[in-house]
Write a protein that holds these residues in place. Structure first.
Motif, PDB file in Angstrom:
ATOM      1  N   LEU B  53     -51.952   8.277  50.546  1.00  0.00           N
ATOM      2  CA  LEU B  53     -51.555   7.083  49.804  1.00  0.00           C
ATOM      3  C   LEU B  53     -50.869   7.462  48.487  1.00  0.00           C
ATOM      4  CD1 LEU B  53     -51.652   4.037  50.052  1.00  0.00           C
ATOM      5  CD2 LEU B  53     -53.790   4.052  48.765  1.00  0.00           C
ATOM      6  N   SER B  54     -51.443   8.429  47.803  1.00  0.00           N
ATOM      7  CA  SER B  54     -50.856   8.894  46.545  1.00  0.00           C
ATOM      8  C   SER B  54     -49.483   9.503  46.803  1.00  0.00           C
ATOM      9  CB  SER B  54     -51.803   9.921  45.912  1.00  0.00           C
ATOM     10  OG  SER B  54     -51.145  10.664  44.940  1.00  0.00           O
ATOM     11  N   TYR B  55     -49.384  10.254  47.910  1.00  0.00           N
ATOM     12  CA  TYR B  55     -48.131  10.943  48.242  1.00  0.00           C
ATOM     13  C   TYR B  55     -46.994   9.958  48.496  1.00  0.00           C
ATOM     14  CZ  TYR B  55     -45.177  14.463  50.594  1.00  0.00           C
ATOM     15  OH  TYR B  55     -44.162  15.319  50.948  1.00  0.00           O
ATOM     16  N   VAL B  56     -47.283   8.897  49.272  1.00  0.00           N
ATOM     17  CA  VAL B  56     -46.198   7.980  49.648  1.00  0.00           C
ATOM     18  C   VAL B  56     -45.883   6.931  48.574  1.00  0.00           C
ATOM     19  CG1 VAL B  56     -46.645   8.265  52.121  1.00  0.00           C
ATOM     20  CG2 VAL B  56     -47.650   6.307  50.917  1.00  0.00           C
ATOM     21  N   THR B  57     -46.720   6.869  47.535  1.00  0.00           N
ATOM     22  CA  THR B  57     -46.441   5.889  46.470  1.00  0.00           C
ATOM     23  C   THR B  57     -45.954   6.568  45.190  1.00  0.00           C
ATOM     24  OG1 THR B  57     -48.780   5.958  45.884  1.00  0.00           O
ATOM     25  CG2 THR B  57     -48.068   4.110  47.257  1.00  0.00           C
ATOM     26  N   PHE B  58     -45.692   7.868  45.262  1.00  0.00           N
ATOM     27  CA  PHE B  58     -45.221   8.649  44.101  1.00  0.00           C
ATOM     28  C   PHE B  58     -46.208   8.547  42.933  1.00  0.00           C
ATOM     29  CE2 PHE B  58     -41.670   6.506  46.255  1.00  0.00           C
ATOM     30  CZ  PHE B  58     -41.010   7.590  46.799  1.00  0.00           C
ATOM     31  N   TRP B  59     -47.486   8.364  43.260  1.00  0.00           N
ATOM     32  CA  TRP B  59     -48.496   8.043  42.264  1.00  0.00           C
ATOM     33  C   TRP B  59     -48.585   9.086  41.157  1.00  0.00           C
ATOM     34  CZ3 TRP B  59     -50.549   3.763  40.864  1.00  0.00           C
ATOM     35  CH2 TRP B  59     -51.755   3.720  40.161  1.00  0.00           C
ATOM     36  N   ARG B  60     -48.615  10.349  41.577  1.00  0.00           N
ATOM     37  CA  ARG B  60     -48.773  11.424  40.588  1.00  0.00           C
ATOM     38  C   ARG B  60     -47.583  11.453  39.624  1.00  0.00           C
ATOM     39  NH1 ARG B  60     -48.940  17.012  43.232  1.00  0.00           N
ATOM     40  NH2 ARG B  60     -46.724  16.782  42.862  1.00  0.00           N
ATOM     41  N   ALA B  61     -46.390  11.338  40.184  1.00  0.00           N
ATOM     42  CA  ALA B  61     -45.188  11.397  39.334  1.00  0.00           C
ATOM     43  C   ALA B  61     -45.096  10.176  38.430  1.00  0.00           C
ATOM     44  CB  ALA B  61     -43.944  11.498  40.209  1.00  0.00           C
ATOM     45  N   LEU B  62     -45.409   8.992  38.971  1.00  0.00           N
ATOM     46  CA  LEU B  62     -45.263   7.770  38.183  1.00  0.00           C
ATOM     47  C   LEU B  62     -46.283   7.681  37.054  1.00  0.00           C
ATOM     48  CD1 LEU B  62     -44.451   5.168  40.987  1.00  0.00           C
ATOM     49  CD2 LEU B  62     -42.932   5.877  39.136  1.00  0.00           C
ATOM     50  N   ARG B  63     -47.436   8.350  37.225  1.00  0.00           N
ATOM     51  CA  ARG B  63     -48.466   8.293  36.181  1.00  0.00           C
ATOM     52  C   ARG B  63     -48.273   9.358  35.109  1.00  0.00           C
ATOM     53  NH1 ARG B  63     -54.422   8.142  37.950  1.00  0.00           N
ATOM     54  NH2 ARG B  63     -54.621   7.928  35.719  1.00  0.00           N
ATOM     55  N   SER B  64     -47.383  10.299  35.373  1.00  0.00           N
ATOM     56  CA  SER B  64     -47.150  11.363  34.383  1.00  0.00           C
ATOM     57  C   SER B  64     -46.378  10.780  33.197  1.00  0.00           C
ATOM     58  CB  SER B  64     -46.336  12.483  35.031  1.00  0.00           C
ATOM     59  OG  SER B  64     -45.020  12.021  35.271  1.00  0.00           O
ATOM     60  N   PRO B  65     -46.406  11.447  32.037  1.00  0.00           N
ATOM     61  CA  PRO B  65     -45.624  10.943  30.891  1.00  0.00           C
ATOM     62  C   PRO B  65     -44.145  10.776  31.243  1.00  0.00           C
ATOM     63  CG  PRO B  65     -47.114  12.690  30.190  1.00  0.00           C
ATOM     64  CD  PRO B  65     -47.211  12.640  31.683  1.00  0.00           C
ATOM     65  N   SER B  66     -43.620  11.706  32.031  1.00  0.00           N
ATOM     66  CA  SER B  66     -42.205  11.618  32.426  1.00  0.00           C
ATOM     67  C   SER B  66     -41.976  10.374  33.302  1.00  0.00           C
ATOM     68  CB  SER B  66     -41.823  12.892  33.194  1.00  0.00           C
ATOM     69  OG  SER B  66     -40.510  12.840  33.636  1.00  0.00           O
ATOM     70  N   GLY B  67     -42.919  10.114  34.209  1.00  0.00           N
ATOM     71  CA  GLY B  67     -42.798   8.962  35.114  1.00  0.00           C
ATOM     72  C   GLY B  67     -42.927   7.639  34.380  1.00  0.00           C
ATOM     73  N   THR B  68     -43.866   7.548  33.448  1.00  0.00           N
ATOM     74  CA  THR B  68     -44.026   6.274  32.725  1.00  0.00           C
ATOM     75  C   THR B  68     -42.794   6.002  31.856  1.00  0.00           C
ATOM     76  OG1 THR B  68     -45.332   7.420  31.064  1.00  0.00           O
ATOM     77  CG2 THR B  68     -46.563   6.206  32.692  1.00  0.00           C
ATOM     78  N   LEU B  69     -42.211   7.076  31.340  1.00  0.00           N
ATOM     79  CA  LEU B  69     -40.965   6.898  30.579  1.00  0.00           C
ATOM     80  C   LEU B  69     -39.849   6.401  31.511  1.00  0.00           C
ATOM     81  CD1 LEU B  69     -39.340   7.129  27.970  1.00  0.00           C
ATOM     82  CD2 LEU B  69     -38.971   9.550  28.465  1.00  0.00           C
TER      83      LEU B  69
END
Lengths: 58, 332
Positions: B53-69
């Motif tokens: 689920l995390s993999y297909v929703t880009f969860w890790r990347a979107l929650r990172s500082p770079s992703g939230t920016l």
């Protein structure tokens, strides 16, 4: 001593939840695709992201 | 307040949401089913610690500082660009007409009926427009890396340390304006020429207002996954023709040697011909960004993303130090 049956049951339950969640995502993805096709207009094309230059109205 | 301004403002605010339901190659919802199937396939190919689920929703990347920016910048930048385009995009539609007028002036004929607007002629023009847009993407992408002042604007795109589809929109308005204009001018030359020599009878094969080849390749080449952790490529032979998500992930590597590689958009042919192709192989962990924390830290909020290129340019002009990023450097 580790109870292997309990660990396996937890693993199966987690996997089942994941499959259900991904199945729900699949339904949502299809619904979003249909909605996208239904509501897409031709006047959005000049503002794209990295690949903005591709999406040129013919 | 003037009503057209209110209307332009409203359009700007809703455009980030409309884009999700559009034919946009990076976030358009019509590609979601393809992307999901590809991601599930890629997930199952290798053992992973991350959940499906995390993999297909880009969860890790979107929650990172770079992703939230990326998320915040997506809404800000699209709204801003939409507002600016509201006052400047009308000339885009006139490029084909200008080209037609150019031909008419050159050949002293208002129009020539050389091509007849059948399926074959339309297919040919559709392919040519697709190729022109892709070539323009490749050329301008390469130029942005090799011309030092343009690199300052493109750098903000490469400052992302985690990739997700919204990273596609982490692009400075100067860059977006130039690349979009280039695509429209290149395509416009083909459209105008086809219009002139077919007396307006040839049409680009399109669906929902977009070239069918662009839409088809966006789906089958998984264009939206270029900015993601999903490592997919097409094998040794097809990797030299088509541009896969893995090609672009290599291009985003913080390793400076990879900056000068894989400039393509949908076709890898241009890179192959120019000698700038790095063919993807086995899946590997890539560290994205500008190579060092000091540089990445220059781009950690929205204001910096907009202002930093100008500040850096001013500093470099003052120091008379304008070296293109892709210039060969001695190993450190």
């Amino acid at each position: 001593m580790i109870d292997n049956t309990a660990v396996q049951q937890r693993s199966v339950a987690t996997k089942t939840k994941q499959v259900i969640a991904v199945a729900a995502l699949a339904v949502a993805a299809i619904a979003a695709a249909v909605a996208g096709v239904a509501t897409s207009t031709t006047d959005h094309h000049t503002v794209g992201g990295y690949s903005g230059g591709y999406v040129v109205s013919p | 307040m003037d009503w057209p301004v209110v209307s332009a403002l409203w359009n700007a605010v809703i455009q980030p949401f409309r884009l999700l339901l559009s034919t946009d190659l990076d976030v358009g919802s019509m590609f979601y089913p393809f992307l999901l199937v590809a991601m599930v396939w890629a997930y199952r190919r290798e053992p992973r610690e991350e959940s499906l689920l995390s993999y297909v929703t880009f969860w890790r990347a979107l929650r990172s500082p770079s992703g939230t920016l990326d998320i915040r910048f997506y809404f800000t930048n699209i709204a801003l660009m939409t507002f600016l385009y509201a006052y400047s995009d009308s000339w885009y539609r006139q490029v084909p007409q200008l080209v037609e007028s150019g031909w008419a002036w050159l050949l002293h004929e208002p129009r020539i009926h050389l091509l007849h607007g059948g399926f074959l002629a339309s297919t040919l023009v559709t392919v040519l427009v697709f190729v022109a847009a892709d070539l323009s993407f490749f050329l301008f992408h390469m130029i942005m890396h090799r011309v030092s002042w343009l690199w300052e604007f493109h750098k903000i795109h490469h400052s992302a340390t985690e990739l997700n589809p919204l990273t596609s929109f982490r692009a400075h308005p100067v860059q977006l304006y130039l690349t979009t204009t280039a695509g429209i001018v290149f395509s416009g030359v083909i459209l105008g020429t086809a219009g002139y020599f077919s007396a307006g009878t040839v049409r680009v094969l399109s669906w929902l207002g977009s070239n069918v080849l662009v839409l088809g390749s966006g789906a089958f080449l998984l264009a939206a996954l270029r900015h993601s952790h999903v490592w997919i490529h097409f094998g040794p032979l097809l990797n030299r023709i088509f541009y896969s998500p893995a090609h672009h992930q290599i291009h985003h590597s913080g390793d400076r040697a990879n900056y000068d590689a894989n400039y393509g958009g949908l076709l890898a042919l241009w890179d192959w011909m120019a000698g700038t192709l790095i063919v993807p192989g086995r899946e590997r962990r890539i560290y994205y960004g500008l190579g060092d924390a000091e540089q990445n830290n220059q781009y950690t909020n929205i204001t910096m993303l907009y202002i930093r290129p100008f500040v850096n340019l001013w500093t470099r002009i003052r120091n008379k130090h304008l070296t293109p990023p892709s210039a060969p450097t001695a190993p450190e």
